[in-house]
Design an enzyme around this catalytic site. Sequence first.
Site, PDB file in Angstrom:
ATOM      1  N   ALA A 285     -16.745  -0.402  -8.302  1.00 13.16           N
ATOM      2  CA  ALA A 285     -17.886  -0.077  -7.014  1.00 13.16           C
ATOM      3  C   ALA A 285     -19.239  -0.636  -7.396  1.00 13.16           C
ATOM      4  O   ALA A 285     -19.544  -0.709  -8.594  1.00 13.16           O
ATOM      5  CB  ALA A 285     -17.657   1.412  -6.379  1.00 13.16           C
TER       6      ALA A 285
ATOM      7  N   GLY B 111     -12.365   0.530 -10.756  1.00  6.28           N
ATOM      8  CA  GLY B 111     -11.825  -0.202  -9.468  1.00  6.28           C
ATOM      9  C   GLY B 111     -11.061  -1.451  -9.552  1.00  6.28           C
ATOM     10  O   GLY B 111     -10.096  -1.535  -8.663  1.00  6.28           O
TER      11      GLY B 111
ATOM     12  N   GLU C  80      -7.681  -0.570 -10.598  1.00  8.63           N
ATOM     13  CA  GLU C  80      -7.077  -0.093  -9.567  1.00  8.63           C
ATOM     14  C   GLU C  80      -6.458  -1.048  -8.457  1.00  8.63           C
ATOM     15  O   GLU C  80      -5.519  -0.881  -7.758  1.00  8.63           O
ATOM     16  CB  GLU C  80      -7.901   1.307  -8.898  1.00  8.63           C
ATOM     17  CG  GLU C  80      -8.138   2.181  -9.908  1.00  8.63           C
ATOM     18  CD  GLU C  80      -9.108   3.168  -9.179  1.00  8.63           C
ATOM     19  OE1 GLU C  80      -8.754   4.533  -8.988  1.00  8.63           O
ATOM     20  OE2 GLU C  80     -10.337   2.993  -8.736  1.00  8.63           O
TER      21      GLU C  80
ATOM     22  N   GLU D 227     -13.693   5.711 -15.979  1.00 11.94           N
ATOM     23  CA  GLU D 227     -14.422   6.816 -15.278  1.00 11.94           C
ATOM     24  C   GLU D 227     -14.866   8.227 -15.674  1.00 11.94           C
ATOM     25  O   GLU D 227     -15.806   8.674 -15.481  1.00 11.94           O
ATOM     26  CB  GLU D 227     -13.381   7.093 -13.703  1.00 11.94           C
ATOM     27  CG  GLU D 227     -13.487   5.932 -12.808  1.00 11.94           C
ATOM     28  CD  GLU D 227     -12.564   4.882 -12.841  1.00 11.94           C
ATOM     29  OE1 GLU D 227     -12.296   4.153 -12.198  1.00 11.94           O
ATOM     30  OE2 GLU D 227     -11.879   4.960 -14.193  1.00 11.94           O
TER      31      GLU D 227
END
Length: 258
Positions: free
Chosen positions: A66, A109, A112, A132
Site C-alpha cells: 500500500a 500487498g 498478496e 507485515e
Amino acid sequence: MSEPHLLFERLSPQIAVITLNRPEKRNVISGEIAQGLRDAIQTVENDPLLRVAILTAKGKVFCAGADLTEVNAGRGHALTTKSGGFAGFVHEPRSKVWIAAVDGLALGGGFELLLACDLAVVSTEAQLGLPEVKRGLIAAAGGAFRVGRSLPRAIAIELAVTGRAITAERALHFGLVNSLAEPGQVLDAAITLAEEIAANAPISVDQSLALCKAAPECDEAELWQRNQGAAGIVISSADSKEGMRAFLEKRPPNWQGS
C-alpha cells in the site's frame, strides 16, 4: 503530464497485459491503481474474446504494498474497492485466468496480488514475502490465509510469523509459483504460458479453472456435483465437437467459445 499509474495493453484478441506503472514509488498501490485494476478485471470479464490476463509491473519492484503516504493522510480507503478489496483485486470475482509476472520484489500487498492470481512466473532473483508482522500489522488482503493454502503448513507459518521473504527457487520447489525466468525475460515467459492457455477451448478452460478454484472450499460430494455439471456444459458445447473433428482431421481447432 504524469503517466497513468496502471497500463492496459491488449497483446492479441485473447491476451491482455496489465502493468503497474509507478516504478519510482516501488509500484505501491494508489487509489488510481485500485480503481484501474477493478476496471481492468471488468474489461477482461466482459470481453468474450479475452481469455488470459497478465499482471506485471515496471521497474525492479513488482509491488511493495500500500501507498503509506495515502494511508497516513487518512485516504487508505481509496486503496480498496467494495467488491475487490485491496487494490481492487484481491477479492474481486474473476472467471478467467490471471498470471502474475513478477520481475523483482513482491512484498506485503505485492505478494498478496501474486497469491490472488491463478498462476505465477517470477524472476530467478525475485523475493516474495509478508513483512507485515515486522510493522505491527497483518497480511489482511488474503495473504495470511492464501499463503497457508499455497505452501506446506510449516513453511506458510514461517513466512507469516517471521516476515521473512522466500526466494524464487524455494517458491518453485514448494509449488508456490509455476516457473522461473531470467530477469528481463519474465513477461515473455508469462506471455508464452498465456498463449498456451489461449490455444485451448474457452469453455473447457473456464470450467476446469472453476473446478480447481472450488477444490479447497468444497467437500468431495459437492465437487462431484460441480464436476458433473461442468462436464455436461463442456460435452454439449460446439467446441467439444470441433475439438474431436480437428483431432480426426489433423488440423488446429477453430474454437467458437460456444
